[in-house]
Scaffold this motif. Structure first.
Motif, mmCIF file in Angstrom:
data_model
loop_
_atom_site.group_PDB
_atom_site.id
_atom_site.type_symbol
_atom_site.label_atom_id
_atom_site.label_comp_id
_atom_site.label_asym_id
_atom_site.label_seq_id
_atom_site.Cartn_x
_atom_site.Cartn_y
_atom_site.Cartn_z
ATOM 1 N N UNK A 242 0.832 -1.210 0.000
ATOM 2 C CA UNK A 242 0.000 0.000 0.000
ATOM 3 C C UNK A 242 0.861 1.253 0.000
ATOM 4 N N UNK A 243 1.946 1.238 0.774
ATOM 5 C CA UNK A 243 2.842 2.387 0.797
ATOM 6 C C UNK A 243 3.468 2.650 -0.558
ATOM 7 N N UNK A 244 3.897 1.583 -1.241
ATOM 8 C CA UNK A 244 4.513 1.751 -2.560
ATOM 9 C C UNK A 244 3.512 2.281 -3.575
ATOM 10 N N UNK A 245 2.311 1.737 -3.592
ATOM 11 C CA UNK A 245 1.287 2.208 -4.528
ATOM 12 C C UNK A 245 0.956 3.680 -4.271
ATOM 13 N N UNK A 246 0.875 4.044 -2.988
ATOM 14 C CA UNK A 246 0.559 5.426 -2.634
ATOM 15 C C UNK A 246 1.680 6.372 -3.049
ATOM 16 N N UNK A 300 1.056 10.641 17.603
ATOM 17 C CA UNK A 300 0.556 10.238 18.921
ATOM 18 C C UNK A 300 -0.907 10.641 19.097
ATOM 19 N N UNK A 301 -1.283 11.743 18.500
ATOM 20 C CA UNK A 301 -2.635 12.281 18.676
ATOM 21 C C UNK A 301 -3.679 11.489 17.893
ATOM 22 N N UNK A 302 -3.409 11.225 16.619
ATOM 23 C CA UNK A 302 -4.417 10.587 15.764
ATOM 24 C C UNK A 302 -4.004 9.190 15.298
ATOM 25 N N UNK A 303 -2.784 8.770 15.625
ATOM 26 C CA UNK A 303 -2.292 7.468 15.185
ATOM 27 C C UNK A 303 -1.369 7.607 13.994
ATOM 28 N N UNK A 304 -0.382 6.737 13.924
ATOM 29 C CA UNK A 304 0.609 6.842 12.852
ATOM 30 C C UNK A 304 -0.017 6.573 11.482
ATOM 31 N N UNK A 305 -0.975 5.634 11.413
ATOM 32 C CA UNK A 305 -1.605 5.314 10.139
ATOM 33 C C UNK A 305 -2.433 6.461 9.584
ATOM 34 N N UNK A 306 -3.238 7.093 10.434
ATOM 35 C CA UNK A 306 -4.051 8.222 9.978
ATOM 36 C C UNK A 306 -3.174 9.419 9.606
ATOM 37 N N UNK A 307 -2.048 9.572 10.303
ATOM 38 C CA UNK A 307 -1.125 10.653 9.952
ATOM 39 C C UNK A 307 -0.594 10.466 8.533
ATOM 40 N N UNK A 308 -0.327 9.218 8.168
ATOM 41 C CA UNK A 308 0.152 8.919 6.816
ATOM 42 C C UNK A 308 -0.910 9.285 5.783
ATOM 43 N N UNK A 309 -2.152 8.944 6.063
ATOM 44 C CA UNK A 309 -3.246 9.254 5.131
ATOM 45 C C UNK A 309 -3.392 10.769 4.962
ATOM 46 N N UNK A 310 -3.367 11.504 6.068
ATOM 47 C CA UNK A 310 -3.476 12.964 6.000
ATOM 48 C C UNK A 310 -2.326 13.548 5.190
ATOM 49 N N UNK A 311 -1.112 13.058 5.420
ATOM 50 C CA UNK A 311 0.043 13.559 4.681
ATOM 51 C C UNK A 311 -0.051 13.277 3.193
ATOM 52 N N UNK A 312 -0.578 12.097 2.835
ATOM 53 C CA UNK A 312 -0.702 11.728 1.421
ATOM 54 C C UNK A 312 -1.652 12.661 0.675
ATOM 55 N N UNK A 410 -3.791 13.520 -4.740
ATOM 56 C CA UNK A 410 -4.615 13.310 -3.545
ATOM 57 C C UNK A 410 -5.300 11.948 -3.565
ATOM 58 N N UNK A 411 -5.625 11.460 -4.753
ATOM 59 C CA UNK A 411 -6.273 10.154 -4.863
ATOM 60 C C UNK A 411 -5.332 9.009 -4.497
ATOM 61 N N UNK A 412 -4.037 9.307 -4.322
ATOM 62 C CA UNK A 412 -3.102 8.262 -3.897
ATOM 63 C C UNK A 412 -3.495 7.687 -2.544
ATOM 64 N N UNK A 413 -4.224 8.467 -1.736
ATOM 65 C CA UNK A 413 -4.646 8.004 -0.407
ATOM 66 C C UNK A 413 -5.614 6.832 -0.491
ATOM 67 N N UNK A 414 -6.248 6.626 -1.652
ATOM 68 C CA UNK A 414 -7.181 5.504 -1.807
ATOM 69 C C UNK A 414 -6.463 4.180 -1.567
ATOM 70 N N UNK A 415 -5.197 4.094 -2.035
ATOM 71 C CA UNK A 415 -4.419 2.866 -1.818
ATOM 72 C C UNK A 415 -4.262 2.587 -0.324
ATOM 73 N N UNK A 416 -4.123 3.623 0.466
ATOM 74 C CA UNK A 416 -3.949 3.454 1.910
ATOM 75 C C UNK A 416 -5.242 3.031 2.579
#
Length: 441
Positions: A242-246, A300-312, A410-416
């Protein structure tokens, strides 16, 4: 000790970890040196050798070209027992190659062919360093400190983008471009010394040992086999896939504009002065610094996974603001600067957290070849994106190109969203194979 790996407790702050601080100093010095060369090499080509625009573009492309060999270079690096020594040698090699330029310039023998060779060789050494770095970093700090460590390393990189060009420009103006390259060469020497003094408990590869049950010869699998194993792991491991596709998607779309076409848009469409454009980009670099520093707290606030999605999403989306920019000059400047700030903040939020998460899921025996396979695809897409962006800008216009970059990126977040990543909150301690336990919602 677990599986040959010493699990030492992490300090309250990595600033109290002498090994990490030593390594961080070396990488920070090297990053500033890189910013000097990124300015000095093109200026040398243009000023001393009267290179054309295509020749300068080729010089830049050659630096990235060795990443296409990352799949095999990573497999080769994984067979070497000492990653720290490889990193040290890669730094010294880059220093030696760069020093050939001021020497040749002193004898009035520097050529474009030499510049191209220097770009290709230093780019190759960078791939070797980066693939070895993935294993070295995993043992430099405990898994629960990956985010903090990546944050600090990314912060110093962001600072180099803020101050580095000004320092580099001053050195080039005062000493000429070839002499300024010496500063980058010395930065690699400093990095080599500090890396050489940073000892970690690296696992020792066992001949013939592979992470899957497929039998091999006593001499171990072939280079092609090892490269395939690295790529296979990336494809089949859910977080890596998922990270590579994103990141491949977001790299393709953000490179539609590249720095060159973005500057062209700011100059011709927004009609901003060179000084105003530089000011906007400088503001954007401060967003990267803030993003790098804030990433651990946001994770720490929202979780490492959600932080990745927001950044993407936050990384490419601001291109739409730039595409829609209009009004008086101060408004156009503000929109460009603000969009650059948000984009730089987003890319750091994405990079710091995704790099940390991916480091935690790769077994020790696969780290370098996985890093090589990942960079082959992730970085290999960038030149293609740049070429497509040029054609799209020619056919549909710069505003349309920027809007496509924003929406597609922005649509790259769909992979995540279709992966386990959004549900992962924190990284835990290492398991026997060097990976870490990720705790999910």
């Amino acid at each position: 000790m677990k599986g040959g790996r010493v699990l030492r407790p992490g300090p309250d702050s990595l600033w109290r970890d002498r090994r990490f601080v030593r390594f961080w100093c070396g990488q920070s010095i090297s990053q500033f040196g890189d910013r000097i060369s990124e300015l000095a090499l093109p200026l040398m080509a243009v000023g001393a050798l009267h290179a054309s625009a295509n020749q300068v573009a080729l010089l830049t492309a050659l630096v990235w070209t060795p990443n296409l060999l990352g799949l095999f270079l990573g497999a080769w690096v994984d067979r070497r027992p000492g990653k720290r020594q490889l990193m040290l040698l890669a730094d010294l090699f880059r220093a030696a190659v760069l020093l050939t330029l001021p020497i040749a310039y002193a004898f009035d023998t520097v050529t474009l062919g030499q510049l191209y060779t220097v770009a290709l060789l230093t780019g190759t050494a960078a791939v070797v360093f980066n693939t070895a770095y993935s294993s070295f970093f995993a043992h430099l700090v405990p898994p629960e400190s990956y985010v903090e460590a990546n944050s600090k390393l990314s912060a110093s990189r962001s600072v180099s983008f803020i101050a580095g060009p000004a320092v580099g420009g001053g050195l080039v103006q005062a000493l000429t471009a070839p002499v300024a390259v010496i500063a980058d060469a010395l930065s690699f020497v400093a990095s080599a010394i500090l890396v050489g003094r940073t000892r970690v408990d690296e696992p020792v590869p066992v001949p013939g040992q592979v992470p899957d049950p497929v039998p091999t010869t006593s001499a171990g699998p072939s280079l092609l086999r090892r490269a395939r194993e690295g790529l296979t792991f990336v494809i089949h491991e859910p977080v890596m896939r998922a990270g590579l596709l994103c990141t491949t998607t977001v790299n393709f779309f953000t490179f539609l504009s590249g720095t060159g076409l973005l500057v062209l848009f700011a100059d011709r469409v927004l009609q901003l002065s060179p000084g105003a454009i530089g000011l906007a980009f400088g503001l954007g670099a401060t967003g990267g610094l803030l993003g790098a520093v804030a990433s651990p707290a946001i994770a720490r606030r929202i979780g490492i996974g959600r932080s990745i999605v927001v950044g993407a999403v936050l990384f490419p989306a601001p291109f739409a603001l730039i595409a829609a920019a209009t009004g008086p000059s101060w408004a156009r400047l503000g929109i460009l600067g603000g969009a650059e700030f948000l984009s730089a903040f987003g890319v750091m939020l994405l990079d710091v957290n995704l790099n940390s998460l991916q480091t935690s899921v790769v077994p020790d025996g696969l780290r370098s070849r996985v890093a090589g396979a990942y960079s082959t695809v992730n970085y290999g897409i960038r030149p293609l994106g740049a070429l497509v962006g040029g054609e799209l800008a020619t056919l549909a216009g710069l505003r349309v190109m920027l809007m496509v970059a924003a929406v597609g990126g922005a649509l790259s977040a769909v992979w995540l969203l279709a992966s386990p990543i959004p549900g992962i909150r924190v990284l835990g301690r290492a398991t026997a194979d060097g990976t870490a336990v990720a705790h999910s919602d």
